[in-house]
Design a protein around this motif. Structure first.
Motif, PDB file in Angstrom:
ATOM      1  N   LYS A 109       0.838  -1.198   0.000  1.00  0.00           N
ATOM      2  CA  LYS A 109       0.000   0.000   0.000  1.00  0.00           C
ATOM      3  C   LYS A 109       0.873   1.248   0.000  1.00  0.00           C
ATOM      4  O   LYS A 109       1.821   1.372   0.782  1.00  0.00           O
ATOM      5  CB  LYS A 109      -0.919   0.004   1.220  1.00  0.00           C
ATOM      6  CG  LYS A 109      -1.952   1.130   1.188  1.00  0.00           C
ATOM      7  CD  LYS A 109      -2.960   0.998   2.322  1.00  0.00           C
ATOM      8  CE  LYS A 109      -4.036   2.082   2.207  1.00  0.00           C
ATOM      9  NZ  LYS A 109      -5.063   1.955   3.268  1.00  0.00           N
ATOM     10  N   GLY A 110       0.580   2.173  -0.875  1.00  0.00           N
ATOM     11  CA  GLY A 110       1.310   3.437  -0.922  1.00  0.00           C
ATOM     12  C   GLY A 110       2.641   3.374  -1.629  1.00  0.00           C
ATOM     13  O   GLY A 110       3.421   4.335  -1.573  1.00  0.00           O
ATOM     14  N   LEU A 111       2.944   2.255  -2.327  1.00  0.00           N
ATOM     15  CA  LEU A 111       4.197   2.173  -3.066  1.00  0.00           C
ATOM     16  C   LEU A 111       4.269   3.284  -4.106  1.00  0.00           C
ATOM     17  O   LEU A 111       3.320   3.512  -4.858  1.00  0.00           O
ATOM     18  CB  LEU A 111       4.314   0.819  -3.778  1.00  0.00           C
ATOM     19  CG  LEU A 111       4.988  -0.338  -3.037  1.00  0.00           C
ATOM     20  CD1 LEU A 111       5.040  -1.559  -3.938  1.00  0.00           C
ATOM     21  CD2 LEU A 111       6.376   0.030  -2.595  1.00  0.00           C
ATOM     22  N   GLY A 112       5.419   3.961  -4.151  1.00  0.00           N
ATOM     23  CA  GLY A 112       5.605   5.015  -5.138  1.00  0.00           C
ATOM     24  C   GLY A 112       6.565   4.603  -6.231  1.00  0.00           C
ATOM     25  O   GLY A 112       7.285   3.608  -6.121  1.00  0.00           O
ATOM     26  N   ALA A 113       6.560   5.370  -7.308  1.00  0.00           N
ATOM     27  CA  ALA A 113       7.468   5.117  -8.423  1.00  0.00           C
ATOM     28  C   ALA A 113       8.766   5.887  -8.220  1.00  0.00           C
ATOM     29  O   ALA A 113       8.789   6.972  -7.626  1.00  0.00           O
ATOM     30  CB  ALA A 113       6.811   5.531  -9.737  1.00  0.00           C
ATOM     31  N   TYR A 114       9.844   5.341  -8.717  1.00  0.00           N
ATOM     32  CA  TYR A 114      11.181   5.925  -8.565  1.00  0.00           C
ATOM     33  C   TYR A 114      11.224   7.341  -9.134  1.00  0.00           C
ATOM     34  O   TYR A 114      10.767   7.612 -10.234  1.00  0.00           O
ATOM     35  CB  TYR A 114      12.201   5.042  -9.278  1.00  0.00           C
ATOM     36  CG  TYR A 114      13.618   5.568  -9.208  1.00  0.00           C
ATOM     37  CD1 TYR A 114      14.340   5.514  -8.023  1.00  0.00           C
ATOM     38  CD2 TYR A 114      14.223   6.119 -10.338  1.00  0.00           C
ATOM     39  CE1 TYR A 114      15.645   5.986  -7.961  1.00  0.00           C
ATOM     40  CE2 TYR A 114      15.524   6.590 -10.288  1.00  0.00           C
ATOM     41  CZ  TYR A 114      16.232   6.527  -9.088  1.00  0.00           C
ATOM     42  OH  TYR A 114      17.519   6.998  -9.035  1.00  0.00           O
ATOM     43  N   ASN A 115      11.830   8.248  -8.355  1.00  0.00           N
ATOM     44  CA  ASN A 115      11.946   9.643  -8.786  1.00  0.00           C
ATOM     45  C   ASN A 115      13.297  10.225  -8.390  1.00  0.00           C
ATOM     46  O   ASN A 115      13.423  11.417  -8.144  1.00  0.00           O
ATOM     47  CB  ASN A 115      10.807  10.482  -8.192  1.00  0.00           C
ATOM     48  CG  ASN A 115      10.609  11.783  -8.936  1.00  0.00           C
ATOM     49  OD1 ASN A 115      10.802  11.846 -10.147  1.00  0.00           O
ATOM     50  ND2 ASN A 115      10.221  12.828  -8.220  1.00  0.00           N
ATOM     51  N   GLY A 116      14.301   9.345  -8.283  1.00  0.00           N
ATOM     52  CA  GLY A 116      15.643   9.806  -7.949  1.00  0.00           C
ATOM     53  C   GLY A 116      16.172   9.172  -6.684  1.00  0.00           C
ATOM     54  O   GLY A 116      15.454   8.550  -5.901  1.00  0.00           O
ATOM     55  N   GLY A 117      17.480   9.310  -6.475  1.00  0.00           N
ATOM     56  CA  GLY A 117      18.130   8.779  -5.288  1.00  0.00           C
ATOM     57  C   GLY A 117      18.657   7.385  -5.514  1.00  0.00           C
ATOM     58  O   GLY A 117      18.701   6.874  -6.630  1.00  0.00           O
ATOM     59  N   GLY A 118      19.075   6.749  -4.431  1.00  0.00           N
ATOM     60  CA  GLY A 118      19.692   5.432  -4.493  1.00  0.00           C
ATOM     61  C   GLY A 118      21.198   5.544  -4.476  1.00  0.00           C
ATOM     62  O   GLY A 118      21.778   6.637  -4.568  1.00  0.00           O
ATOM     63  N   GLY A 119      21.875   4.406  -4.336  1.00  0.00           N
ATOM     64  CA  GLY A 119      23.331   4.420  -4.278  1.00  0.00           C
ATOM     65  C   GLY A 119      23.857   5.156  -3.055  1.00  0.00           C
ATOM     66  O   GLY A 119      24.816   5.923  -3.139  1.00  0.00           O
ATOM     67  N   ASN A 153      18.950   2.146 -10.316  1.00  0.00           N
ATOM     68  CA  ASN A 153      19.235   2.154  -8.884  1.00  0.00           C
ATOM     69  C   ASN A 153      18.293   1.237  -8.115  1.00  0.00           C
ATOM     70  O   ASN A 153      18.631   0.760  -7.027  1.00  0.00           O
ATOM     71  CB  ASN A 153      19.132   3.578  -8.335  1.00  0.00           C
ATOM     72  CG  ASN A 153      20.315   4.428  -8.718  1.00  0.00           C
ATOM     73  OD1 ASN A 153      21.412   3.920  -8.947  1.00  0.00           O
ATOM     74  ND2 ASN A 153      20.119   5.735  -8.798  1.00  0.00           N
ATOM     75  N   VAL A 154      17.116   1.010  -8.665  1.00  0.00           N
ATOM     76  CA  VAL A 154      16.162   0.129  -7.988  1.00  0.00           C
ATOM     77  C   VAL A 154      16.649  -1.319  -8.046  1.00  0.00           C
ATOM     78  O   VAL A 154      16.672  -2.015  -7.028  1.00  0.00           O
ATOM     79  CB  VAL A 154      14.752   0.269  -8.598  1.00  0.00           C
ATOM     80  CG1 VAL A 154      13.783  -0.696  -7.907  1.00  0.00           C
ATOM     81  CG2 VAL A 154      14.253   1.695  -8.472  1.00  0.00           C
ATOM     82  N   ALA A 178      10.118  -6.632   2.277  1.00  0.00           N
ATOM     83  CA  ALA A 178      11.328  -5.967   1.787  1.00  0.00           C
ATOM     84  C   ALA A 178      11.047  -5.201   0.497  1.00  0.00           C
ATOM     85  O   ALA A 178      11.519  -4.059   0.318  1.00  0.00           O
ATOM     86  CB  ALA A 178      12.443  -6.989   1.571  1.00  0.00           C
ATOM     87  N   LEU A 179      10.279  -5.796  -0.410  1.00  0.00           N
ATOM     88  CA  LEU A 179       9.917  -5.089  -1.646  1.00  0.00           C
ATOM     89  C   LEU A 179       9.080  -3.854  -1.350  1.00  0.00           C
ATOM     90  O   LEU A 179       9.203  -2.831  -2.037  1.00  0.00           O
ATOM     91  CB  LEU A 179       9.127  -6.025  -2.567  1.00  0.00           C
ATOM     92  CG  LEU A 179       9.898  -7.133  -3.269  1.00  0.00           C
ATOM     93  CD1 LEU A 179       8.931  -8.052  -4.013  1.00  0.00           C
ATOM     94  CD2 LEU A 179      10.923  -6.558  -4.246  1.00  0.00           C
ATOM     95  N   GLY A 180       8.241  -3.941  -0.333  1.00  0.00           N
ATOM     96  CA  GLY A 180       7.381  -2.817   0.021  1.00  0.00           C
ATOM     97  C   GLY A 180       8.129  -1.612   0.550  1.00  0.00           C
ATOM     98  O   GLY A 180       7.552  -0.514   0.657  1.00  0.00           O
ATOM     99  N   ARG A 181       9.402  -1.793   0.879  1.00  0.00           N
ATOM    100  CA  ARG A 181      10.223  -0.666   1.361  1.00  0.00           C
ATOM    101  C   ARG A 181      11.021  -0.005   0.240  1.00  0.00           C
ATOM    102  O   ARG A 181      11.741   0.970   0.481  1.00  0.00           O
ATOM    103  CB  ARG A 181      11.173  -1.162   2.457  1.00  0.00           C
ATOM    104  CG  ARG A 181      10.460  -1.631   3.729  1.00  0.00           C
ATOM    105  CD  ARG A 181      11.430  -1.885   4.865  1.00  0.00           C
ATOM    106  NE  ARG A 181      12.213  -3.090   4.668  1.00  0.00           N
ATOM    107  CZ  ARG A 181      11.861  -4.296   5.123  1.00  0.00           C
ATOM    108  NH1 ARG A 181      10.708  -4.443   5.783  1.00  0.00           N
ATOM    109  NH2 ARG A 181      12.621  -5.357   4.918  1.00  0.00           N
ATOM    110  N   LEU A 182      10.903  -0.530  -0.982  1.00  0.00           N
ATOM    111  CA  LEU A 182      11.633   0.014  -2.124  1.00  0.00           C
ATOM    112  C   LEU A 182      10.657   0.598  -3.141  1.00  0.00           C
ATOM    113  O   LEU A 182       9.505   0.158  -3.237  1.00  0.00           O
ATOM    114  CB  LEU A 182      12.461  -1.090  -2.798  1.00  0.00           C
ATOM    115  CG  LEU A 182      13.579  -1.697  -1.958  1.00  0.00           C
ATOM    116  CD1 LEU A 182      14.200  -2.890  -2.692  1.00  0.00           C
ATOM    117  CD2 LEU A 182      14.649  -0.656  -1.640  1.00  0.00           C
ATOM    118  N   PRO A 183      11.101   1.574  -3.920  1.00  0.00           N
ATOM    119  CA  PRO A 183      10.207   2.142  -4.933  1.00  0.00           C
ATOM    120  C   PRO A 183      10.041   1.213  -6.125  1.00  0.00           C
ATOM    121  O   PRO A 183      10.857   0.318  -6.368  1.00  0.00           O
ATOM    122  CB  PRO A 183      10.926   3.433  -5.349  1.00  0.00           C
ATOM    123  CG  PRO A 183      12.368   3.147  -5.106  1.00  0.00           C
ATOM    124  CD  PRO A 183      12.418   2.261  -3.889  1.00  0.00           C
TER     125      PRO A 183
END
Length: 410
Positions: A109-119, A153-154, A178-183
């Motif tokens: 619930k509330g998973l968002g799409a990648y918009n920058g960051g990582g690494g 980065n994902v 674990a997947l739910g904590r990543l974009p």
């Protein structure tokens, strides 16, 4: 369990026997004799009747030849089985193809799409344009990815977390958390990317059915279909039948998993509906025949004919093919003329594939170079087994398909 098997006459089933025989010649001369593949097993059927079943190469280093009892790691050929399992629950009214995934897996619930960051930098996300639905898991438009894509980065975060380690720290519930904590890599439905989506579907099956995935497969699919040699962990009394498995390396191949000491002889912590099963050509032939028969085999019905019809339509947004929508650096198919259904790649435009076939045929393969296809128009099915990773090493699937269709008389 060994079963009696008699080959049907290929000529009476519309095949030229001499042309079928040259497939074995090609396999031997091009792949087995030079040592490119450790073995090759090919099963061809028409109308569910086996017309060709050949075995070449050895099961283990310095060991006996493969035969009809040999066990192979089928990897992503697990995915269609998981998809059928899910559709069985759909037919029972327990879930639907358009159900939002977070209704069953609140971790999403509330998973968002990648918009920058990582690494090393915190991820930034943006709201998705649509919620992820079961449809997105089935057709790989979920926004999930695989760590081996090496593209973003994902997927780097997947590698860092060792999310796909079947004998690691995660069970299916912990994997989903674990997947739910990543974009997500993109908003569900915006693109196609080969991914862990079918593993997530396995978690859905567990939650909805109240059974572990291995128990559901065993009691609802394998036992009813007589698939007695298909499992996540090879039983002790059958380990001697498990083949060695290899990685391709420059100049040849290197042993990856020894049959007698195989990781597949131990029950995995993460039951992978996306790639964890071991099977035989004869067992998988029974699964293919059930599909070809519209969901039934030997008086046992798993799903209805109309459900199979739905599963084998192209479900990609806008009716597009993978060439238009795929962001994958790797999958088990070529993209032109190929759509994706509910668990299968589907041929939409034969001309664009540039090899013989039929509109509406469906198929998939596994990372150890195993493959199958089902052609409802011609009533043909094929199962191919070997054990070499990655499956993109040689164009053997294209060669097999071309030679099989070239052997058709009618």
């Amino acid at each position: 369990m060994e079963r009696e098997m008699a080959l049907a006459d290929p000529e009476t089933h519309g095949f030229d026997a001499r042309r079928l025989a040259r497939i074995d010649t090609l396999l031997n001369e091009r792949y087995i004799a030079p040592g490119l593949l450790p073995n090759a097993q090919l099963l061809i059927a028409r109308g569910g009747e086996i017309v060709h079943f050949s075995h070449q190469g050895t099961a283990r280093e310095g060991g006996a030849a493969i035969d009809e009892t040999s066990l192979f790691r089928i990897a992503s050929m697990t995915k269609p089985i998981t998809s059928i399992a899910f559709m069985m629950l759909v037919e029972e009214g327990k879930v639907a193809v358009d159900t939002p995934v977070h209704h069953v897996l609140p971790e999403f619930k509330g998973l968002g799409a990648y918009n920058g960051g990582g690494g090393g930098v915190p991820f930034m996300t943006k709201p998705t344009s649509e919620p992820m639905r079961m449809l997105d898991l089935l057709r790989h438009t979920s926004g999930l990815t695989y760590s081996f894509q090496n593209r973003s980065n994902v997927d780097a975060a997947y590698r860092e977390g060792k999310l796909e380690n079947w004998h690691g720290n995660y069970d299916l519930d912990e994997f989903v958390a674990a997947l739910g904590r990543l974009p997500l890599e993109f908003s569900p439905g915006d693109a196609w990317n080969y991914s862990v989506a079918t593993d997530v579907l396995g978690a859905v099956i567990q939650r909805v059915s109240g059974m572990t995935l291995d128990a559901f497969f065993r009691t609802r699919i394998f036992e009813p279909l007589g698939m007695h040699d298909t499992f996540f962990a090879v039983p002790e009394d059958k380990v001697h039948r498990l083949t060695d498995c290899y990685d391709w390396v420059p100049g040849g191949k290197k042993l990856f998993d020894r049959g007698e000491q195989s990781a597949w002889s131990r029950t995995p912590r993460l039951l992978s509906g996306g790639g964890g099963l071991v099977s035989t050509a004869l067992d998988y032939h029974r699964f293919c025949t059930m599909c070809l028969n519209g969901g039934t085999l030997d008086g046992v019905r798993l799903v209805s004919r109309k459900t199979l019809d739905l599963m084998t339509l192209n479900h990609l947004p806008g009716g597009k093919d993978l060439a238009s929508l795929s962001r994958s650096l790797f999958s088990e198919t070529q993209n032109a003329g190929t759509g994706f259904g509910l668990g299968f790649a589907v041929t939409m435009d034969v001309a664009k594939t540039m090899m013989p076939g039929s509109v509406g045929e469906y198929y998939w393969g596994g990372m150890f170079s195993t493959a199958f296809f089902i052609d409802p128009l011609e009533q043909i099915s094929m199962v191919f087994m070997t054990q070499l990773r990655p499956s993109s090493t040689y164009p053997i699937r294209r060669e097999l398909k071309t030679l099989i269709y070239s052997a058709l008389n009618r």
